[in-house]
Motif scaffolding. Structure first.
Motif, PDB file in Angstrom:
ATOM      1  N   ILE A 146       0.836  -1.202   0.000  1.00  0.00           N
ATOM      2  CA  ILE A 146       0.000   0.000   0.000  1.00  0.00           C
ATOM      3  C   ILE A 146       0.874   1.257   0.000  1.00  0.00           C
ATOM      4  O   ILE A 146       0.617   2.211  -0.740  1.00  0.00           O
ATOM      5  N   SER A 147       1.922   1.239   0.829  1.00  0.00           N
ATOM      6  CA  SER A 147       2.842   2.381   0.877  1.00  0.00           C
ATOM      7  C   SER A 147       3.515   2.593  -0.479  1.00  0.00           C
ATOM      8  O   SER A 147       3.669   3.725  -0.951  1.00  0.00           O
ATOM      9  N   TYR A 148       3.896   1.501  -1.133  1.00  0.00           N
ATOM     10  CA  TYR A 148       4.523   1.554  -2.463  1.00  0.00           C
ATOM     11  C   TYR A 148       3.579   2.200  -3.476  1.00  0.00           C
ATOM     12  O   TYR A 148       3.967   3.082  -4.254  1.00  0.00           O
ATOM     13  N   LEU A 149       2.308   1.790  -3.460  1.00  0.00           N
ATOM     14  CA  LEU A 149       1.321   2.368  -4.368  1.00  0.00           C
ATOM     15  C   LEU A 149       1.143   3.860  -4.117  1.00  0.00           C
ATOM     16  O   LEU A 149       0.988   4.646  -5.051  1.00  0.00           O
ATOM     17  N   LYS A 150       1.152   4.257  -2.861  1.00  0.00           N
ATOM     18  CA  LYS A 150       0.907   5.662  -2.532  1.00  0.00           C
ATOM     19  C   LYS A 150       2.135   6.523  -2.793  1.00  0.00           C
ATOM     20  O   LYS A 150       2.017   7.664  -3.266  1.00  0.00           O
ATOM     21  N   ARG A 151       3.315   6.004  -2.505  1.00  0.00           N
ATOM     22  CA  ARG A 151       4.527   6.812  -2.677  1.00  0.00           C
ATOM     23  C   ARG A 151       4.952   6.920  -4.132  1.00  0.00           C
ATOM     24  O   ARG A 151       5.403   7.967  -4.583  1.00  0.00           O
ATOM     25  N   VAL A 152       4.828   5.831  -4.872  1.00  0.00           N
ATOM     26  CA  VAL A 152       5.391   5.769  -6.223  1.00  0.00           C
ATOM     27  C   VAL A 152       4.343   5.994  -7.309  1.00  0.00           C
ATOM     28  O   VAL A 152       4.631   6.592  -8.346  1.00  0.00           O
ATOM     29  N   PHE A 153       3.115   5.535  -7.084  1.00  0.00           N
ATOM     30  CA  PHE A 153       2.110   5.544  -8.140  1.00  0.00           C
ATOM     31  C   PHE A 153       0.943   6.485  -7.873  1.00  0.00           C
ATOM     32  O   PHE A 153      -0.110   6.368  -8.500  1.00  0.00           O
ATOM     33  N   GLY A 154       1.104   7.407  -6.931  1.00  0.00           N
ATOM     34  CA  GLY A 154       0.120   8.469  -6.739  1.00  0.00           C
ATOM     35  C   GLY A 154      -1.199   8.033  -6.148  1.00  0.00           C
ATOM     36  O   GLY A 154      -2.202   8.737  -6.301  1.00  0.00           O
ATOM     37  N   LEU A 155      -1.239   6.890  -5.441  1.00  0.00           N
ATOM     38  CA  LEU A 155      -2.515   6.392  -4.943  1.00  0.00           C
ATOM     39  C   LEU A 155      -2.958   7.079  -3.649  1.00  0.00           C
ATOM     40  O   LEU A 155      -4.061   6.846  -3.185  1.00  0.00           O
ATOM     41  N   SER A 156      -2.129   7.931  -3.099  1.00  0.00           N
ATOM     42  CA  SER A 156      -2.544   8.625  -1.876  1.00  0.00           C
ATOM     43  C   SER A 156      -3.659   9.623  -2.160  1.00  0.00           C
ATOM     44  O   SER A 156      -4.522   9.869  -1.312  1.00  0.00           O
ATOM     45  N   ARG A 157      -3.671  10.176  -3.388  1.00  0.00           N
ATOM     46  CA  ARG A 157      -4.672  11.194  -3.732  1.00  0.00           C
ATOM     47  C   ARG A 157      -5.011  11.100  -5.207  1.00  0.00           C
ATOM     48  O   ARG A 157      -4.118  11.160  -6.060  1.00  0.00           O
ATOM     49  N   CYS A 158      -6.277  10.925  -5.510  1.00  0.00           N
ATOM     50  CA  CYS A 158      -6.717  10.854  -6.903  1.00  0.00           C
ATOM     51  C   CYS A 158      -6.839  12.263  -7.472  1.00  0.00           C
ATOM     52  O   CYS A 158      -7.520  13.116  -6.899  1.00  0.00           O
ATOM     53  N   THR A 159      -6.191  12.505  -8.598  1.00  0.00           N
ATOM     54  CA  THR A 159      -6.208  13.841  -9.202  1.00  0.00           C
ATOM     55  C   THR A 159      -7.172  13.937 -10.381  1.00  0.00           C
ATOM     56  O   THR A 159      -7.256  14.984 -11.021  1.00  0.00           O
ATOM     57  N   TRP A 160      -7.884  12.847 -10.695  1.00  0.00           N
ATOM     58  CA  TRP A 160      -8.844  12.864 -11.801  1.00  0.00           C
ATOM     59  C   TRP A 160     -10.221  13.226 -11.269  1.00  0.00           C
ATOM     60  O   TRP A 160     -10.575  12.882 -10.139  1.00  0.00           O
ATOM     61  N   ARG A 161     -11.020  13.894 -12.089  1.00  0.00           N
ATOM     62  CA  ARG A 161     -12.330  14.385 -11.663  1.00  0.00           C
ATOM     63  C   ARG A 161     -13.437  13.384 -11.974  1.00  0.00           C
ATOM     64  O   ARG A 161     -13.430  12.747 -13.024  1.00  0.00           O
ATOM     65  N   GLY A 162     -14.392  13.285 -11.076  1.00  0.00           N
ATOM     66  CA  GLY A 162     -15.560  12.449 -11.303  1.00  0.00           C
ATOM     67  C   GLY A 162     -15.444  11.082 -10.653  1.00  0.00           C
ATOM     68  O   GLY A 162     -14.340  10.569 -10.443  1.00  0.00           O
ATOM     69  N   GLU A 163     -16.609  10.494 -10.340  1.00  0.00           N
ATOM     70  CA  GLU A 163     -16.627   9.207  -9.648  1.00  0.00           C
ATOM     71  C   GLU A 163     -16.062   8.088 -10.520  1.00  0.00           C
ATOM     72  O   GLU A 163     -15.274   7.263 -10.046  1.00  0.00           O
ATOM     73  N   ALA A 164     -16.463   8.040 -11.789  1.00  0.00           N
ATOM     74  CA  ALA A 164     -15.957   6.996 -12.680  1.00  0.00           C
ATOM     75  C   ALA A 164     -14.450   7.130 -12.870  1.00  0.00           C
ATOM     76  O   ALA A 164     -13.720   6.131 -12.871  1.00  0.00           O
ATOM     77  N   SER A 165     -13.973   8.368 -12.994  1.00  0.00           N
ATOM     78  CA  SER A 165     -12.541   8.587 -13.182  1.00  0.00           C
ATOM     79  C   SER A 165     -11.751   8.256 -11.915  1.00  0.00           C
ATOM     80  O   SER A 165     -10.580   7.872 -11.996  1.00  0.00           O
ATOM     81  N   PHE A 166     -12.381   8.402 -10.751  1.00  0.00           N
ATOM     82  CA  PHE A 166     -11.710   8.033  -9.501  1.00  0.00           C
ATOM     83  C   PHE A 166     -11.351   6.548  -9.538  1.00  0.00           C
ATOM     84  O   PHE A 166     -10.209   6.159  -9.255  1.00  0.00           O
ATOM     85  N   ALA A 167     -12.328   5.696  -9.887  1.00  0.00           N
ATOM     86  CA  ALA A 167     -12.069   4.260  -9.948  1.00  0.00           C
ATOM     87  C   ALA A 167     -11.036   3.935 -11.025  1.00  0.00           C
ATOM     88  O   ALA A 167     -10.168   3.072 -10.829  1.00  0.00           O
TER      89      ALA A 167
END
Length: 444
Positions: A402-423
């Motif tokens: 989980i830490s790897y996903l958040k630190r390296v692949f931006g999973l800590s915060r979604c920057t795309w707009r909309g519910e479908a784009s969040f997923a």
């Protein structure tokens, strides 16, 4: 499927670890053409005749560009620059030196077309490829949950009211310009002053009085927006219809914010989390209150990891369901992926319950470990202390994933707009991480 077999001119791979990783990811994608084919279906969906006009980006190129974007956490502007600047990225993404590169807007348009279902299917193909290469067999899994934040500011009733007034005032100005609707007054400046005064107020009675002022201008702006939407009905023009639709949309959201503010501030009610709106721009956002941690605003996700470090499965949840309710559903999804349940499953303590243990065993999982026993015995879970301790240590690895996903692949915060784009954003991070992890396994 469209595929550019012969590029105009490409540079050979440079001798660098990252270039070797990109080359291996490229080989994986070449060996699993179903990934590009599935993404291609997303690109041509809704297009009357995909064989007419410019060819545009292929499904294979979109997958590769998405991997680069998530791997480096590039913005679309940065992504466009690095595709122009880096010979390695251009070669990996399948763009020849003599062909035009997609612009920032073209990159965003193509990546946002790819929905969650396509990325989930693509990830399952990657997991199947890992099984064929004997990297991962799915017999031993670890499951945990985490929160992914939406790209919103910290919510408060005053900022939400101001956001609503500001957006509706902007749309009403457009309505005046496009259709001559002038029967309204602009309260944006007044709302901003009240919002700032509320944040500076020290006494509760001062804050309440200021909220009453802000509610007055919010209700008036709401009335103007509803009148403006009616005035635009029947008028021709795509822009006019778009403004009318957005007036209706944001007016409904402002009405909800006014209601929850009156209940909470004026009437002293405690509004349940599931009834609260925390952003008018991302209204799908959930409130994630976790024990001994600060409140998050986004969505909860459940992740299943394998012994290889690959993320075998991911579910973006609606609301904030208790982990204990997601134990069996996550295990059943493993059967969909591998055709059988795992032999060993390690869970975070939040998933623990006697009922979950009983059902997991009945379903056919011989050894189940919960990080916290919660009244369960080691004999009931795994049959021996040694196995329990081993699985408990194994479960901790999902925290690193989980830490790897958040630190390296931006999973800590979604920057795309909309519910479908969040997923879609969540799954694009998982897919990129799995491709890199698998490539490193194969290189070793």
């Amino acid at each position: 499927m469209r595929r550019k077999e012969q590029l105009s001119l490409v540079q050979p791979w440079i001798e660098h670890p990252h270039a070797r990783e990109l080359e291996m990811i490229g080989r994986i994608l070449d060996q699993e053409p179903g990934i590009a084919e599935r993404v291609e279906q997303e690109l041509v969906r809704g297009v009357k005749n995909p064989h007419l006009g410019r060819s545009g980006m292929t499904g294979d190129q979109v997958v590769r560009v998405m991997v680069v974007k998530q791997l480096r956490e590039f913005s679309y502007e940065e992504l466009a620059f690095h595709l122009m600047d880096s010979a390695s990225y251009r070669t990996f993404c399948g763009f020849g030196f003599l062909e035009p590169l997609p612009s920032r807007s073209a990159l965003a348009e193509n990546l946002k077309k790819v929905e969650q279902a396509a990325l989930e299917e693509a990830n399952r193909l990657v997991v199947k490829h890992a099984e064929k290469k004997k990297v991962e067999d799915g017999k031993k899994v670890r499951i945990d949950s985490t929160g992914v934040e939406a790209n919103i500011h910290d919510p408060s009733d005053s900022t939400l009211l101001y956001d609503g007034v500001r957006v509706l005032a902007h749309l009403l100005r457009k309505a005046r310009k496009l259709a001559g609707f002038r029967s309204w007054r602009d309260y944006e400046r007044s709302a901003k002053q009240s919002m700032r005064a509320i944040s500076d107020a020290r006494k509760p009675e001062q804050r309440t009085a200021l909220y009453e002022q802000l509610l007055v201008v919010s209700r008036r702006t709401l009335g103007y927006a509803e009148a403006g939407a009616k005035a635009l009905e029947g008028k021709e023009g795509r822009q006019v219809e778009r403004v009318r639709t957005r007036l209706v949309h944001f007016a409904a959201l402002l009405r909800k914010v006014i209601d929850q503010t009156e209940r909470r501030v004026l009437k002293g009610e405690k509004v349940p989390a599931e009834e609260k709106l925390v952003s008018i721009f991302e209204p799908h956002t959930d409130i994630l209150k976790r024990r001994d941690r600060e409140t998050q605003y986004g969505h909860k996700i459940n992740l299943t990891g394998g012994a290889s470090g690959l993320i075998l499965d991911c579910v973006v949840e609606q609301g904030n369901p208790a982990d204990s309710t997601r134990c069996l559903p996550m295990l059943r999804r493993q059967k969909e992926i591998y055709g059988k349940l795992p032999r060993q499953a390690a869970f975070d303590g939040g998933y623990a319950s006697r009922e979950n243990l009983k059902e997991a065993k009945a379903a056919g999982v011989p050894q189940v470990c919960f990080a916290k026993k919660c009244g369960l015995t080691v004999e009931d879970m795994t049959g021996s202390q040694r196995v329990y301790d081993s699985l408990r240590r194994f479960r901790a690895g999902i925290e690193g994933g989980i830490s790897y996903l958040k630190r390296v692949f931006g999973l800590s915060r979604c920057t795309w707009r909309g519910e479908a784009s969040f997923a879609s954003y969540v799954w694009s991070s998982v897919l990129a991480a799995n491709l890199l992890t698998l490539a490193r396994h194969l290189l070793d």
